[in-house]
Design a protein around this motif. Sequence first.
Motif, mmCIF file in Angstrom:
data_model
loop_
_atom_site.group_PDB
_atom_site.id
_atom_site.type_symbol
_atom_site.label_atom_id
_atom_site.label_comp_id
_atom_site.label_asym_id
_atom_site.label_seq_id
_atom_site.Cartn_x
_atom_site.Cartn_y
_atom_site.Cartn_z
ATOM 1 N N LEU A 59 -28.796 51.829 -101.002
ATOM 2 C CA LEU A 59 -29.709 52.206 -102.079
ATOM 3 C C LEU A 59 -28.892 52.337 -103.355
ATOM 4 C CD1 LEU A 59 -32.362 53.214 -103.336
ATOM 5 C CD2 LEU A 59 -31.804 55.506 -102.472
ATOM 6 N N LEU A 60 -29.311 51.643 -104.398
ATOM 7 C CA LEU A 60 -28.611 51.658 -105.675
ATOM 8 C C LEU A 60 -29.411 52.483 -106.679
ATOM 9 C CD1 LEU A 60 -26.380 50.708 -107.600
ATOM 10 C CD2 LEU A 60 -27.711 48.622 -107.994
ATOM 11 N N VAL A 61 -28.760 53.468 -107.286
ATOM 12 C CA VAL A 61 -29.371 54.315 -108.306
ATOM 13 C C VAL A 61 -28.575 54.118 -109.594
ATOM 14 C CG1 VAL A 61 -30.047 56.637 -108.971
ATOM 15 C CG2 VAL A 61 -30.050 55.988 -106.550
ATOM 16 N N LEU A 62 -29.256 53.622 -110.629
ATOM 17 C CA LEU A 62 -28.612 53.384 -111.921
ATOM 18 C C LEU A 62 -29.284 54.275 -112.953
ATOM 19 C CD1 LEU A 62 -28.346 49.486 -111.834
ATOM 20 C CD2 LEU A 62 -26.546 51.147 -111.327
ATOM 21 N N HIS A 63 -28.517 55.132 -113.568
ATOM 22 C CA HIS A 63 -29.033 56.081 -114.540
ATOM 23 C C HIS A 63 -28.538 55.699 -115.933
ATOM 24 C CE1 HIS A 63 -28.704 59.882 -116.937
ATOM 25 N NE2 HIS A 63 -29.949 60.011 -116.499
ATOM 26 N N GLY A 64 -29.464 55.668 -116.912
ATOM 27 C CA GLY A 64 -29.085 55.308 -118.272
ATOM 28 C C GLY A 64 -28.739 53.839 -118.429
ATOM 29 N N LEU A 65 -29.386 52.977 -117.640
ATOM 30 C CA LEU A 65 -29.103 51.542 -117.712
ATOM 31 C C LEU A 65 -29.801 50.952 -118.938
ATOM 32 C CD1 LEU A 65 -27.837 49.071 -116.218
ATOM 33 C CD2 LEU A 65 -30.099 48.729 -115.182
ATOM 34 N N GLY A 66 -29.025 50.554 -119.914
ATOM 35 C CA GLY A 66 -29.570 49.979 -121.145
ATOM 36 C C GLY A 66 -28.878 48.689 -121.516
ATOM 37 N N GLY A 67 -29.138 48.254 -122.737
ATOM 38 C CA GLY A 67 -28.548 46.999 -123.182
ATOM 39 C C GLY A 67 -27.041 47.058 -123.289
ATOM 40 N N GLY A 68 -26.474 48.241 -123.457
ATOM 41 C CA GLY A 68 -25.028 48.367 -123.563
ATOM 42 C C GLY A 68 -24.317 48.505 -122.242
ATOM 43 N N ALA A 124 -32.657 52.875 -120.159
ATOM 44 C CA ALA A 124 -32.358 53.301 -121.524
ATOM 45 C C ALA A 124 -32.822 52.206 -122.473
ATOM 46 C CB ALA A 124 -30.868 53.599 -121.683
ATOM 47 N N ASP A 125 -32.631 52.404 -123.752
ATOM 48 C CA ASP A 125 -33.074 51.431 -124.753
ATOM 49 C C ASP A 125 -32.347 50.095 -124.567
ATOM 50 O OD1 ASP A 125 -34.710 53.344 -125.836
ATOM 51 O OD2 ASP A 125 -33.264 53.956 -127.385
ATOM 52 N N GLY A 126 -33.106 49.022 -124.783
ATOM 53 C CA GLY A 126 -32.512 47.692 -124.737
ATOM 54 C C GLY A 126 -32.362 47.107 -123.360
ATOM 55 N N VAL A 127 -32.918 47.734 -122.347
ATOM 56 C CA VAL A 127 -32.765 47.227 -120.995
ATOM 57 C C VAL A 127 -33.692 46.034 -120.772
ATOM 58 C CG1 VAL A 127 -34.519 48.740 -120.005
ATOM 59 C CG2 VAL A 127 -32.680 47.884 -118.563
ATOM 60 N N SER A 128 -33.256 45.121 -119.923
ATOM 61 C CA SER A 128 -34.065 43.950 -119.565
ATOM 62 C C SER A 128 -33.712 43.545 -118.141
ATOM 63 C CB SER A 128 -33.803 42.792 -120.534
ATOM 64 O OG SER A 128 -32.438 42.405 -120.493
ATOM 65 N N GLY A 129 -34.557 42.686 -117.572
ATOM 66 C CA GLY A 129 -34.296 42.205 -116.224
ATOM 67 C C GLY A 129 -34.767 43.118 -115.123
ATOM 68 N N GLY A 159 -41.103 49.504 -122.181
ATOM 69 C CA GLY A 159 -41.117 49.612 -123.632
ATOM 70 C C GLY A 159 -40.227 50.729 -124.133
ATOM 71 N N ASP A 160 -40.299 50.983 -125.437
ATOM 72 C CA ASP A 160 -39.514 52.048 -126.043
ATOM 73 C C ASP A 160 -40.092 53.408 -125.663
ATOM 74 O OD1 ASP A 160 -37.896 50.157 -127.227
ATOM 75 O OD2 ASP A 160 -39.084 50.109 -129.089
ATOM 76 N N ALA A 161 -39.229 54.421 -125.737
ATOM 77 C CA ALA A 161 -39.646 55.768 -125.387
ATOM 78 C C ALA A 161 -40.543 56.342 -126.467
ATOM 79 C CB ALA A 161 -38.426 56.658 -125.197
ATOM 80 N N ALA A 162 -41.693 56.906 -126.048
ATOM 81 C CA ALA A 162 -42.607 57.593 -126.971
ATOM 82 C C ALA A 162 -42.180 59.045 -127.056
ATOM 83 C CB ALA A 162 -44.041 57.478 -126.473
ATOM 84 N N PRO A 163 -41.751 59.507 -128.232
ATOM 85 C CA PRO A 163 -41.235 60.878 -128.329
ATOM 86 C C PRO A 163 -42.328 61.907 -128.118
ATOM 87 C CG PRO A 163 -41.487 59.920 -130.504
ATOM 88 C CD PRO A 163 -41.778 58.821 -129.531
#
Length: 661
Positions: A361-370, A390-395, A401-405
């Motif tokens: 089982l793979l858990v990825l936290h804060g996975l974004g474009g960077g 996180a922001d900028g993630v794809s795939g 979408g972006d986070a709604a504050p």
Amino acid sequence: MEVLGWALYTSAAAAALVVAGYIYLKRETPGRGRRLLALLRFAALALLILLIFDPEIPAPGLAAGGSRTRVLVDGSLSMRLPAAGDSASRWSRAVAEARRIAPGRDVLVFGSGTRVLGADSLGSHRPEGTASELAPALQAASEAGVRHVVVLTDGGVEDAVEVTRMLPRLGMDVEVRNVAASTPRNRALAEVELPAWAEAGKPVEARVGVTSLGPAGDSVTVVLRHEGRVLARTRLATAAPGRVAVGTLRFTPESPGGTGERGGLVRYDLELEPQDVEGDDDRRSVYVFVSERPAGIALVSFRPDWEPRFLQPVLEQTLGMPVRGFLHAGGGRYVRLGAGLEAGHPASEADVRRAVEQADLLVLHGLGGGAPAWAREAAARARRLLVFPADGVSGLPVAVGDAAPGEWYVSGDLPSSPLAAMLGTFRPESLPPLAGLRSAQARGTWAPLAASRSRRGPKAPVLLAGEQGGRRWAVALAEGYWQWAFRGGEARQVYRRLWAALGGWLAQEEQTIAASAIRPVERVVPRGEAVRWVAPGLAADSIAFRITAADSTVALDTVMPMLRGDTTATPALAPGHYRFEARAFAQGSEVATAAGPFTVESYSPEFTRAPVALAGVDAAAPGAGPRRRGGEPLHTSPWPYAILVLLVSTEWVLRRRWGLR
């Protein structure tokens, strides 16, 4: 009782007289006998108030045992040690002394608790207390009106400071007799530290600590075995009393047979050689999950916050699989996360990638474009995936979408999902609001929870999960889940249920979602303590246990209700190795089964507790508390209670006969 006490009692009794007179002369229906009934009510209240003030009865012997000497015997495990050299045990010496002082009478045995035994039956009793708490026994003797106490102990009293402070205030003479003529040399395997999991074929280090009691001796050998086979040994110089001699054993674990790459629990036994006067503290056991893979679950955080800190132990307890956690520190550097020996140590990117590639089982936290390219590729192909984007993630399996504050409040109305039954019911107002909720679009998905900006507005999923082509995945759309666990109480239970149920759904097939979700909180249970159990994510109301000992005899067969949330406990067991079979039930239906080993250890720190000087006290000495003047406290006599019952019963009978309700 002093003059002030009698003055207060007189005032309280006068108030009781006024109340009784007002009730019968003003409030009750006019009729015969009202003055007599008022006097009976007043007498009962006056006696009850007198019991509260508890004066001394100036008539010795009226209370049971008040004028006699009460014997207190230490019933802790250290009393099993020899009294002197190779002589009889301290317990045997204390039993003989107790029979001489109080023949045929009751004595108080103290240790982990206080119990009353006849002096003649002490011989069949074994000292099993895992603590030496004298203060409760002294308090009980004082409240019983005892004027003279003899304490038979070896001096290893755990609450000596509290005892010294309370002795002058007890109002009785306390005599302490030490039944240990000398302190024998006794060494104990006090500390054992092994990682919770290990990779088969790779060396592992076990750290041990040896303490001693009595005169310093020669060196001692620590042996590590598995199923009787010696895997490692080391020799340590015995440390001085009160200190710990530390050593390391290095060995190579092997994956348990028949488990393949998935591995399983392996029990390792450690022992001191040669054994000394007490063998129970020379043996320890520890369980390690050994597999041919580096980790069952890989958790990598590219934006470390509190979420991985709370999530990792929940997944580890739920699935019964080892978890390797890594926190990205920037520049290709990683730090290990967890509570084991490697926590806080640096890890190379190669180690992280290897754990990710082989994880169940793979858990990825804060996975974004960077995030690194290899992490995004792993998210795209992992067969079991939990991701916190996180922001900028794809795939990802869903377009995020972006986070709604703003603050998003979880709804108590659960959507239809595979986890709905396991989440159970909860009060939504007990959950702190989530933040930064992201939108997501995908077909064939389901959501276990929903939230809204206001508790009555339109709802949006806080997590999406789905399955396609044998692949299972879940995407957390909000931030701040960890605040539920941080708050505690019901919010923490909801946090555990959510991630436990989701982790089980991701890692296993639906039919066996919680096959290993029932387990002891500690595989090695301290001696004398209840066995605590956890069943996270099941929402069970009871668990049926069948526990068998190493010789296949049934040690326990019972059904226990859940005590709080997902935990329960079974009574303490004798030291030894056990195997359990557990079945969890919810509303009469079986929801999970589990089986496995655990151990109740024979070691206890009580065996090496150093003796302390305990001086008795004379109640007539300067500075001591008020000495009893030849009487006993009123509450120790049975007569006031008998008179109180008689007064209340008489009043009730007369009221009924004279037409009053």
